[in-house]
Design a protein around this motif. Sequence first.
Motif, mmCIF file in Angstrom:
data_model
loop_
_atom_site.group_PDB
_atom_site.id
_atom_site.type_symbol
_atom_site.label_atom_id
_atom_site.label_comp_id
_atom_site.label_asym_id
_atom_site.label_seq_id
_atom_site.Cartn_x
_atom_site.Cartn_y
_atom_site.Cartn_z
ATOM 1 N N ILE A 2 0.851 -1.185 0.000
ATOM 2 C CA ILE A 2 0.000 0.000 0.000
ATOM 3 C C ILE A 2 0.889 1.238 0.000
ATOM 4 C CG2 ILE A 2 -1.738 1.285 1.282
ATOM 5 C CD1 ILE A 2 -2.847 -1.331 0.321
ATOM 6 N N ASP A 3 0.682 2.097 -1.005
ATOM 7 C CA ASP A 3 1.426 3.349 -1.064
ATOM 8 C C ASP A 3 0.705 4.375 -0.195
ATOM 9 O OD1 ASP A 3 2.858 5.577 -1.606
ATOM 10 O OD2 ASP A 3 2.243 5.753 -3.698
ATOM 11 N N LEU A 4 1.364 4.797 0.871
ATOM 12 C CA LEU A 4 0.707 5.713 1.793
ATOM 13 C C LEU A 4 0.882 7.177 1.406
ATOM 14 C CD1 LEU A 4 1.395 4.073 5.261
ATOM 15 C CD2 LEU A 4 -0.581 3.865 3.789
ATOM 16 N N HIS A 5 1.630 7.448 0.359
ATOM 17 C CA HIS A 5 1.894 8.839 -0.003
ATOM 18 C C HIS A 5 0.664 9.429 -0.685
ATOM 19 C CE1 HIS A 5 4.117 12.361 -1.065
ATOM 20 N NE2 HIS A 5 5.200 11.880 -0.472
ATOM 21 N N ASP A 27 -7.842 9.993 2.738
ATOM 22 C CA ASP A 27 -9.009 9.167 2.374
ATOM 23 C C ASP A 27 -8.748 8.403 1.077
ATOM 24 O OD1 ASP A 27 -9.033 11.823 1.202
ATOM 25 O OD2 ASP A 27 -11.005 11.352 0.369
ATOM 26 N N LEU A 28 -7.760 8.851 0.295
ATOM 27 C CA LEU A 28 -7.483 8.174 -0.980
ATOM 28 C C LEU A 28 -6.443 7.055 -0.847
ATOM 29 C CD1 LEU A 28 -7.531 11.182 -3.487
ATOM 30 C CD2 LEU A 28 -9.354 9.571 -2.928
ATOM 31 N N ILE A 29 -5.967 6.822 0.371
ATOM 32 C CA ILE A 29 -5.000 5.735 0.566
ATOM 33 C C ILE A 29 -5.655 4.392 0.233
ATOM 34 C CG2 ILE A 29 -3.800 4.436 2.381
ATOM 35 C CD1 ILE A 29 -2.963 7.121 3.586
ATOM 36 N N HIS A 30 -6.930 4.288 0.550
ATOM 37 C CA HIS A 30 -7.674 3.057 0.265
ATOM 38 C C HIS A 30 -9.154 3.408 0.075
ATOM 39 C CE1 HIS A 30 -9.578 -0.858 0.908
ATOM 40 N NE2 HIS A 30 -8.434 -1.371 0.527
ATOM 41 N N SER A 34 -10.023 3.451 6.415
ATOM 42 C CA SER A 34 -9.585 4.773 6.892
ATOM 43 C C SER A 34 -8.105 4.995 6.696
ATOM 44 C CB SER A 34 -9.840 4.889 8.395
ATOM 45 O OG SER A 34 -11.146 5.243 8.631
ATOM 46 N N GLY A 35 -7.769 6.153 6.105
ATOM 47 C CA GLY A 35 -6.371 6.484 5.895
ATOM 48 C C GLY A 35 -5.559 6.465 7.169
ATOM 49 N N ASN A 36 -6.110 7.080 8.230
ATOM 50 C CA ASN A 36 -5.288 7.159 9.440
ATOM 51 C C ASN A 36 -5.153 5.796 10.107
ATOM 52 O OD1 ASN A 36 -7.685 7.006 10.992
ATOM 53 N ND2 ASN A 36 -6.897 8.448 12.500
ATOM 54 N N LYS A 37 -6.096 4.902 9.866
ATOM 55 C CA LYS A 37 -5.974 3.555 10.428
ATOM 56 C C LYS A 37 -4.890 2.755 9.689
ATOM 57 C CE LYS A 37 -9.245 4.280 13.457
ATOM 58 N NZ LYS A 37 -9.434 5.727 13.265
ATOM 59 N N TRP A 38 -4.719 2.996 8.399
ATOM 60 C CA TRP A 38 -3.593 2.380 7.674
ATOM 61 C C TRP A 38 -2.274 2.886 8.237
ATOM 62 C CZ3 TRP A 38 -3.070 -1.815 5.216
ATOM 63 C CH2 TRP A 38 -3.964 -2.251 4.249
ATOM 64 N N ARG A 39 -2.208 4.196 8.416
ATOM 65 C CA ARG A 39 -0.982 4.803 8.967
ATOM 66 C C ARG A 39 -0.646 4.160 10.309
ATOM 67 N NH1 ARG A 39 1.476 8.674 5.452
ATOM 68 N NH2 ARG A 39 -0.151 9.851 4.377
ATOM 69 N N LYS A 40 -1.682 3.987 11.141
ATOM 70 C CA LYS A 40 -1.458 3.455 12.476
ATOM 71 C C LYS A 40 -1.061 1.980 12.437
ATOM 72 C CE LYS A 40 -5.252 5.852 14.700
ATOM 73 N NZ LYS A 40 -6.069 5.862 15.928
ATOM 74 N N LEU A 41 -1.550 1.256 11.450
ATOM 75 C CA LEU A 41 -1.276 -0.187 11.386
ATOM 76 C C LEU A 41 0.080 -0.502 10.769
ATOM 77 C CD1 LEU A 41 -4.712 -1.626 10.228
ATOM 78 C CD2 LEU A 41 -3.441 -2.342 12.262
ATOM 79 N N LYS A 42 0.553 0.391 9.919
ATOM 80 C CA LYS A 42 1.706 0.090 9.071
ATOM 81 C C LYS A 42 2.876 -0.537 9.826
ATOM 82 C CE LYS A 42 5.038 2.365 6.169
ATOM 83 N NZ LYS A 42 5.556 3.625 5.646
ATOM 84 N N LYS A 43 3.334 0.121 10.885
ATOM 85 C CA LYS A 43 4.515 -0.381 11.590
ATOM 86 C C LYS A 43 4.201 -1.634 12.412
ATOM 87 C CE LYS A 43 7.110 3.862 11.356
ATOM 88 N NZ LYS A 43 7.955 3.527 10.209
#
Length: 289
Positions: A2-5, A27-30, A34-43
């Motif tokens: 997933i490209d988070l940029h 919102d366009l990350i997926h 949720s965009g911020n939930k992807w950010r939080k899950l990534k690491k």
Amino acid sequence: MIDLHSPLHLLQAPCLEIPNLWIKRDDLIHPIVSGNKWRKLKKNISFARAKGLQGLLTFGGAYSNHMLATACAGATFGLPTKAYLRGDEDMDNHYLRTARLFGMDLLPVPREEYRDKQALANAFQILHPDWLILPEGGASEAAEKGVAEIISELPDDFTHIICASATATTLCGLGQGIRKVGATAKILGIAVLKNAEEQRQKLDAARLSDVCEVIESYEFGGYAKTTPELMDFCRSFIAQTGILLDPVYTAKALFALKDLYHSGYFPAEARILFLHTGGTLGIFSEKFL
Ligand SMILES: *Cc1c(COP(=O)(O)O)cnc(C)c1O
């Protein structure tokens, strides 16, 4: 992968009456998660994969963006997922159906039992020592580090960054990102539930109170509560921009931004960025449509 940029652009929305407002489109990350939930899950996902862990367990209500994000992340990276669901709620909504599509195993538990999540987690971990357990809402130190990366995707001349805030994890992550690059932007979190004091304590403990601020009185009655005024605002914005908002998080934050702007909160030279944290599936809930 997933490209988070995510994209950054000027926001033209007549209903806001704010010239020169920028929006960061997490919102366009997926399309669904949720965009911020992807950010939080990534690491957390990287950690699970590096350690060769076998699956992800988490917790949530029947409309949890974090639960759904975990389901999708698991499907994306080949990790089975399970979630303890807070019981006696609507057990067949579009969130749960989508989570099941991603292969998530949903485990409803009665409300009293759900309250003691630590006990549930401990019992689960004994049976499944090689699973990663993620807290409700996805709050963790690793989550904050993932969010902090947003700052490195931005030019450094914004004076204010605004987003919806619930556990203040996103807020802390943004604050840490600002600290790290030595930028001066102020981070404003709009409390979407009546827990502003709790959020401030979290900022204090993280020594981020000079960088981040929690703004209250835009809860519209509390978490997931709404008013006709908020729904009208949400609908106008969507119809004028083609960008989805949800009444639980992003509509409240943007409504607050508009209100603050027109009450003279920002200095004339302010460069303001709205962080769209995602959560767009929320608008499709029966009770809002
Ligand atoms: C979870 C969520 C938030 C709140 O994030 P916190 O890190 O808990 O403050 C904001 N916006 C959306 C769309 C969310 O799903």
